[in-house]
Every structure is written in C-alpha cells, then in structure tokens.
Scaffold this motif. Structure first.
Motif, PDB file in Angstrom:
ATOM      1  N   MET A 288     -13.669  -1.391 -20.632  1.00  0.00           N
ATOM      2  CA  MET A 288     -13.853  -2.327 -19.549  1.00  0.00           C
ATOM      3  C   MET A 288     -12.802  -3.423 -19.667  1.00  0.00           C
ATOM      4  SD  MET A 288     -18.000  -2.666 -19.372  1.00  0.00           S
ATOM      5  CE  MET A 288     -18.052  -3.603 -20.868  1.00  0.00           C
ATOM      6  N   ARG A 289     -11.814  -3.350 -18.822  1.00  0.00           N
ATOM      7  CA  ARG A 289     -10.716  -4.310 -18.884  1.00  0.00           C
ATOM      8  C   ARG A 289     -10.646  -5.128 -17.603  1.00  0.00           C
ATOM      9  NH1 ARG A 289      -7.084  -3.858 -23.273  1.00  0.00           N
ATOM     10  NH2 ARG A 289      -7.569  -1.995 -24.443  1.00  0.00           N
ATOM     11  N   LYS A 290     -10.224  -6.363 -17.778  1.00  0.00           N
ATOM     12  CA  LYS A 290     -10.011  -7.281 -16.656  1.00  0.00           C
ATOM     13  C   LYS A 290      -8.541  -7.674 -16.670  1.00  0.00           C
ATOM     14  CE  LYS A 290     -14.601  -8.007 -15.964  1.00  0.00           C
ATOM     15  NZ  LYS A 290     -15.182  -6.915 -16.692  1.00  0.00           N
ATOM     16  N   VAL A 291      -7.896  -7.545 -15.513  1.00  0.00           N
ATOM     17  CA  VAL A 291      -6.466  -7.832 -15.402  1.00  0.00           C
ATOM     18  C   VAL A 291      -6.249  -8.820 -14.268  1.00  0.00           C
ATOM     19  CG1 VAL A 291      -4.181  -6.840 -14.944  1.00  0.00           C
ATOM     20  CG2 VAL A 291      -5.867  -5.529 -16.272  1.00  0.00           C
ATOM     21  N   LEU A 292      -5.582  -9.924 -14.576  1.00  0.00           N
ATOM     22  CA  LEU A 292      -5.179 -10.893 -13.559  1.00  0.00           C
ATOM     23  C   LEU A 292      -3.742 -10.598 -13.163  1.00  0.00           C
ATOM     24  CD1 LEU A 292      -5.361 -13.471 -11.844  1.00  0.00           C
ATOM     25  CD2 LEU A 292      -4.714 -14.762 -13.898  1.00  0.00           C
ATOM     26  N   ILE A 293      -3.520 -10.477 -11.861  1.00  0.00           N
ATOM     27  CA  ILE A 293      -2.177 -10.298 -11.310  1.00  0.00           C
ATOM     28  C   ILE A 293      -1.825 -11.611 -10.625  1.00  0.00           C
ATOM     29  CG2 ILE A 293      -0.737  -8.965  -9.739  1.00  0.00           C
ATOM     30  CD1 ILE A 293      -2.983  -6.747  -9.972  1.00  0.00           C
ATOM     31  N   THR A 294      -0.807 -12.289 -11.143  1.00  0.00           N
ATOM     32  CA  THR A 294      -0.434 -13.587 -10.620  1.00  0.00           C
ATOM     33  C   THR A 294       1.058 -13.613 -10.305  1.00  0.00           C
ATOM     34  OG1 THR A 294      -0.740 -15.976 -10.952  1.00  0.00           O
ATOM     35  CG2 THR A 294      -0.020 -14.684 -12.874  1.00  0.00           C
ATOM     36  N   GLY A 295       1.469 -14.655  -9.623  1.00  0.00           N
ATOM     37  CA  GLY A 295       2.878 -14.809  -9.258  1.00  0.00           C
ATOM     38  C   GLY A 295       2.997 -15.614  -7.985  1.00  0.00           C
ATOM     39  N   MET A 296       4.207 -15.895  -7.633  1.00  0.00           N
ATOM     40  CA  MET A 296       4.488 -16.700  -6.456  1.00  0.00           C
ATOM     41  C   MET A 296       4.205 -15.918  -5.174  1.00  0.00           C
ATOM     42  SD  MET A 296       5.631 -19.595  -7.689  1.00  0.00           S
ATOM     43  CE  MET A 296       4.175 -19.329  -8.657  1.00  0.00           C
ATOM     44  N   SER A 297       4.133 -16.639  -4.067  1.00  0.00           N
ATOM     45  CA  SER A 297       3.982 -15.997  -2.758  1.00  0.00           C
ATOM     46  C   SER A 297       5.130 -15.020  -2.549  1.00  0.00           C
ATOM     47  CB  SER A 297       4.014 -17.051  -1.649  1.00  0.00           C
ATOM     48  OG  SER A 297       2.896 -17.879  -1.739  1.00  0.00           O
ATOM     49  N   GLY A 298       4.780 -13.829  -2.063  1.00  0.00           N
ATOM     50  CA  GLY A 298       5.796 -12.825  -1.771  1.00  0.00           C
ATOM     51  C   GLY A 298       6.098 -11.869  -2.899  1.00  0.00           C
ATOM     52  N   THR A 299       5.447 -12.038  -4.052  1.00  0.00           N
ATOM     53  CA  THR A 299       5.714 -11.116  -5.160  1.00  0.00           C
ATOM     54  C   THR A 299       5.002  -9.786  -4.990  1.00  0.00           C
ATOM     55  OG1 THR A 299       3.959 -12.121  -6.490  1.00  0.00           O
ATOM     56  CG2 THR A 299       6.228 -12.880  -6.890  1.00  0.00           C
ATOM     57  N   GLY A 300       3.989  -9.742  -4.112  1.00  0.00           N
ATOM     58  CA  GLY A 300       3.312  -8.477  -3.855  1.00  0.00           C
ATOM     59  C   GLY A 300       1.944  -8.347  -4.491  1.00  0.00           C
ATOM     60  N   LYS A 301       1.332  -9.452  -4.848  1.00  0.00           N
ATOM     61  CA  LYS A 301       0.013  -9.393  -5.492  1.00  0.00           C
ATOM     62  C   LYS A 301      -0.994  -8.636  -4.633  1.00  0.00           C
ATOM     63  CE  LYS A 301      -0.268 -13.887  -5.725  1.00  0.00           C
ATOM     64  NZ  LYS A 301       1.009 -14.305  -5.159  1.00  0.00           N
ATOM     65  N   SER A 302      -1.127  -9.025  -3.381  1.00  0.00           N
ATOM     66  CA  SER A 302      -2.098  -8.378  -2.486  1.00  0.00           C
ATOM     67  C   SER A 302      -1.723  -6.936  -2.211  1.00  0.00           C
ATOM     68  CB  SER A 302      -2.202  -9.148  -1.168  1.00  0.00           C
ATOM     69  OG  SER A 302      -2.676 -10.451  -1.391  1.00  0.00           O
ATOM     70  N   THR A 303      -0.448  -6.667  -2.090  1.00  0.00           N
ATOM     71  CA  THR A 303       0.015  -5.305  -1.816  1.00  0.00           C
ATOM     72  C   THR A 303      -0.287  -4.386  -2.998  1.00  0.00           C
ATOM     73  OG1 THR A 303       1.743  -6.241  -0.418  1.00  0.00           O
ATOM     74  CG2 THR A 303       2.016  -3.939  -1.083  1.00  0.00           C
TER      75      THR A 303
END
Length: 154
Positions: A1-16
């Motif tokens: 069971m792993r939890k991963v945070l994807i972070t970065g500036m606007s436009g880096t593709g987090k939502s994509t």
C-alpha cells in the motif's frame, strides 16, 4: 500500500498523469478542488489555496495504493504520509506552451498569471525539489512520465 504525491508547477502535467494512471485502474485524487483544498487568509492579509487538513488526513489514512496530485504551501505537513514525493519539472517555455494550449483550466492565460508562474518556477520549484524523493523530466512523452510514476508503487 503506497501513497505517491505528484507535485510541480502549473503546466508540468500533474492532472494529465493522473488521468493516465486512472485509466490504468489506479486510485487517484487531484487536490485542486474545494473537496480537498480551501482558501485561507494569511496574517499579512493575502490569501492562499491550501489543503484541507482534515480531508487530507482522512484520505491518506485510508488503505490501498493512491496517487495524489497537487502543489500547495502546506503539503509539506503531509510528506510523512507519502512513500514518494514526485517532482515533475520542465523548462519554462514548455510550461507556458502547455498552459496556453490547455482548455480545462483558465489559469495562466493572462500576462500577470504567466509572470506569476515564472516567479513560482524560480522561487517555489527549488523548495519542492528539496522535499522530493523522485524528480522526473516532464518534458518527456506522457507515457514515459506516467510509466515512471506508476513504477513507484510496485
């Protein structure tokens, strides 16, 4: 069971990247909504869009693998709940081009917002880099980025 945070500036593709991971059957949460975030007034009178502490604690305490995307000033308060903090990063020209082309988010279309993004790239991204356990060049093809993030739960 792993939890991963994807972070970065606007436009880096987090939502994509989250969209790709969801299509692959993974549980994902984009925290850029009222369910997970809220506006707060800071002591100097300015406002900040931060994670709702109670909602995030409840989310991160649930069992199972989870990919979370967001970039909030208080996310560091939750770093101990994540197995990985992934920083997606790309050159300014890539970010601005993506933001200009996206149709699902109006942020970054105005000149003052574009200037703000460049300011955040210079000031905030180095802070994110300090807390990251993994850094990924988000200017790579989407499937390559998603594959690299997905590998973190195996």
């Amino acid at each position: 069971m792993r939890k991963v945070l994807i972070t970065g500036m606007s436009g880096t593709g987090k939502s994509t990247v989250l969209d790709v991971l969801a299509k692959r059957g993974h549980r994902v949460v984009d925290t850029d909504t009222d369910e997970w975030s809220e506006w707060v007034t800071l002591p100097d009178g300015s406002t900040d869009w931060v994670w709702r502490a109670d909602a995030m604690k409840d989310l991160l305490d649930q069992p199972g693998n989870l990919f979370v995307a967001g970039c909030k000033s208080n996310q560091v308060d939750f770093y101990d709940k994540f197995d990985h903090i992934v920083l997606l990063s790309a050159p300014a020209e890539v970010l601005l081009a993506r933001i200009a082309q996206r149709t699902d988010n109006p942020y970054g279309k105005k000149p003052d917002e574009r200037a703000e993004i460049l300011s955040y790239l210079a000031e905030v991204e180095p802070l994110l880099r300090e807390g990251a356990t993994v850094q990924i060049d988000a200017s790579q093809p989407l499937q390559v980025v998603a594959d690299r993030v997905e590998q973190l739960i195996s």
